[in-house]
Design a protein around this motif. Structure first.
Motif, PDB file in Angstrom:
ATOM      1  N   SER A 141       6.350  -5.406  39.183  1.00 60.17           N
ATOM      2  CA  SER A 141       7.005  -4.193  39.666  1.00 60.17           C
ATOM      3  C   SER A 141       6.684  -3.085  38.683  1.00 60.17           C
ATOM      4  O   SER A 141       6.135  -3.334  37.608  1.00 60.17           O
ATOM      5  CB  SER A 141       8.517  -4.398  39.775  1.00 60.17           C
ATOM      6  N   ARG A 142       7.048  -1.882  39.014  1.00 62.78           N
ATOM      7  CA  ARG A 142       6.727  -0.792  38.093  1.00 62.78           C
ATOM      8  C   ARG A 142       7.542  -0.872  36.811  1.00 62.78           C
ATOM      9  O   ARG A 142       7.235  -0.215  35.836  1.00 62.78           O
ATOM     10  CB  ARG A 142       6.882   0.553  38.774  1.00 62.78           C
ATOM     11  N   PHE A 143       8.579  -1.711  36.791  1.00 58.80           N
ATOM     12  CA  PHE A 143       9.410  -1.890  35.601  1.00 58.80           C
ATOM     13  C   PHE A 143       9.046  -3.149  34.812  1.00 58.80           C
ATOM     14  O   PHE A 143       9.690  -3.452  33.825  1.00 58.80           O
ATOM     15  CB  PHE A 143      10.895  -1.943  35.979  1.00 58.80           C
ATOM     16  N   GLY A 144       8.078  -3.918  35.244  1.00 62.02           N
ATOM     17  CA  GLY A 144       7.713  -5.180  34.588  1.00 62.02           C
ATOM     18  C   GLY A 144       7.520  -6.256  35.631  1.00 62.02           C
ATOM     19  O   GLY A 144       6.533  -6.275  36.337  1.00 62.02           O
ATOM     20  N   TYR A 145       8.506  -7.152  35.756  1.00 56.13           N
ATOM     21  CA  TYR A 145       8.474  -8.189  36.785  1.00 56.13           C
ATOM     22  C   TYR A 145       9.783  -8.185  37.549  1.00 56.13           C
ATOM     23  O   TYR A 145      10.841  -7.856  37.007  1.00 56.13           O
ATOM     24  CB  TYR A 145       8.271  -9.584  36.176  1.00 56.13           C
ATOM     25  N   ARG A 146       9.699  -8.594  38.802  1.00 54.04           N
ATOM     26  CA  ARG A 146      10.871  -8.721  39.662  1.00 54.04           C
ATOM     27  C   ARG A 146      10.878 -10.148  40.183  1.00 54.04           C
ATOM     28  O   ARG A 146       9.893 -10.608  40.766  1.00 54.04           O
ATOM     29  CB  ARG A 146      10.748  -7.728  40.811  1.00 54.04           C
TER      30      ARG A 146
ATOM     31  N   ASP B 224       9.829  -6.165  30.834  1.00 49.88           N
ATOM     32  CA  ASP B 224      11.190  -6.270  31.328  1.00 49.88           C
ATOM     33  C   ASP B 224      11.179  -7.034  32.650  1.00 49.88           C
ATOM     34  O   ASP B 224      10.193  -6.997  33.397  1.00 49.88           O
ATOM     35  CB  ASP B 224      11.803  -4.887  31.531  1.00 49.88           C
ATOM     36  N   VAL B 225      12.278  -7.736  32.932  1.00 50.43           N
ATOM     37  CA  VAL B 225      12.391  -8.550  34.138  1.00 50.43           C
ATOM     38  C   VAL B 225      13.702  -8.210  34.832  1.00 50.43           C
ATOM     39  O   VAL B 225      14.746  -8.123  34.192  1.00 50.43           O
ATOM     40  CB  VAL B 225      12.355 -10.057  33.802  1.00 50.43           C
ATOM     41  N   THR B 226      13.628  -8.015  36.147  1.00 51.18           N
ATOM     42  CA  THR B 226      14.814  -7.813  36.966  1.00 51.18           C
ATOM     43  C   THR B 226      14.915  -8.954  37.959  1.00 51.18           C
ATOM     44  O   THR B 226      13.937  -9.273  38.644  1.00 51.18           O
ATOM     45  CB  THR B 226      14.733  -6.475  37.743  1.00 51.18           C
ATOM     46  N   VAL B 227      16.073  -9.590  38.017  1.00 49.16           N
ATOM     47  CA  VAL B 227      16.338 -10.635  39.006  1.00 49.16           C
ATOM     48  C   VAL B 227      17.045  -9.968  40.175  1.00 49.16           C
ATOM     49  O   VAL B 227      18.148  -9.439  40.027  1.00 49.16           O
ATOM     50  CB  VAL B 227      17.210 -11.768  38.415  1.00 49.16           C
ATOM     51  N   ASP B 228      16.408  -9.962  41.329  1.00 46.10           N
ATOM     52  CA  ASP B 228      16.950  -9.332  42.531  1.00 46.10           C
ATOM     53  C   ASP B 228      17.688 -10.391  43.352  1.00 46.10           C
ATOM     54  O   ASP B 228      17.076 -11.313  43.894  1.00 46.10           O
ATOM     55  CB  ASP B 228      15.815  -8.718  43.338  1.00 46.10           C
TER      56      ASP B 228
ATOM     57  N   VAL C 279      21.228  -1.480  42.315  1.00 50.18           N
ATOM     58  CA  VAL C 279      19.946  -1.749  42.947  1.00 50.18           C
ATOM     59  C   VAL C 279      19.030  -0.561  42.709  1.00 50.18           C
ATOM     60  O   VAL C 279      19.388   0.580  42.968  1.00 50.18           O
ATOM     61  CB  VAL C 279      20.116  -2.008  44.474  1.00 50.18           C
ATOM     62  N   LEU C 280      17.836  -0.850  42.186  1.00 49.02           N
ATOM     63  CA  LEU C 280      16.825   0.176  41.930  1.00 49.02           C
ATOM     64  C   LEU C 280      15.605  -0.100  42.770  1.00 49.02           C
ATOM     65  O   LEU C 280      15.308  -1.248  43.104  1.00 49.02           O
ATOM     66  CB  LEU C 280      16.408   0.155  40.447  1.00 49.02           C
TER      67      LEU C 280
END
Length: 123
Positions: free
Chosen positions: A26-31, A60-64, A120-121
């Motif tokens: 993702s544009r923030f790292g990983y999703r 950075d990692v985001t867990v959706d 949520v982003l």
């Protein structure tokens, strides 16, 4: 144990509501996206994700969790391992989209004190 019978696909995502797990840039790292009922029967599906996060550049990692309907203690353990893996590389782990029983499970276990839950982003 949770059954995995075929369920109608969601046309917007192409996924059905049976438990599914994926990791994508993702544009923030990983999703990391959890869909449907994610439990112990999916424990081996976490290993490739940990491999990507350990071998790649620190990100950075985001867990959706917006499409997750159920998680069990094996997923909570994976979240703790994710936190350790991501933090050890100097990056940040966040969760987003947790609602209902998924949010309750995370809160009761105290995982929300370890990993921040953010709004949520767009990723």
């Amino acid at each position: 144990m949770t059954g995995r019978s075929p369920i109608a696909q969601d046309e917007s995502t192409g996924w059905d509501s049976a438990g599914q797990l994926r990791c994508e840039p993702s544009r923030f790292g990983y999703r990391i996206v959890l869909v449907g009922e994610v439990d112990l029967t999916m424990s081996q599906e976490w290993e490739p994700i940990f491999g990507v996060l350990s071998d790649g550049e620190p990100s950075d990692v985001t867990v959706d969790l917006s499409a997750a309907t159920f998680i069990d203690s094996s997923v909570l353990g994976a979240f703790v391992r994710l936190h350790r893996t991501v933090s050890a590389r100097g990056a940040e782990l966040t969760m987003t989209g947790a609602e209902g029983s998924v949010l309750r499970t995370i809160s009761l276990a105290g995982i929300d004190r370890l990993i921040p839950i953010v709004p949520v982003l767009e990723t």
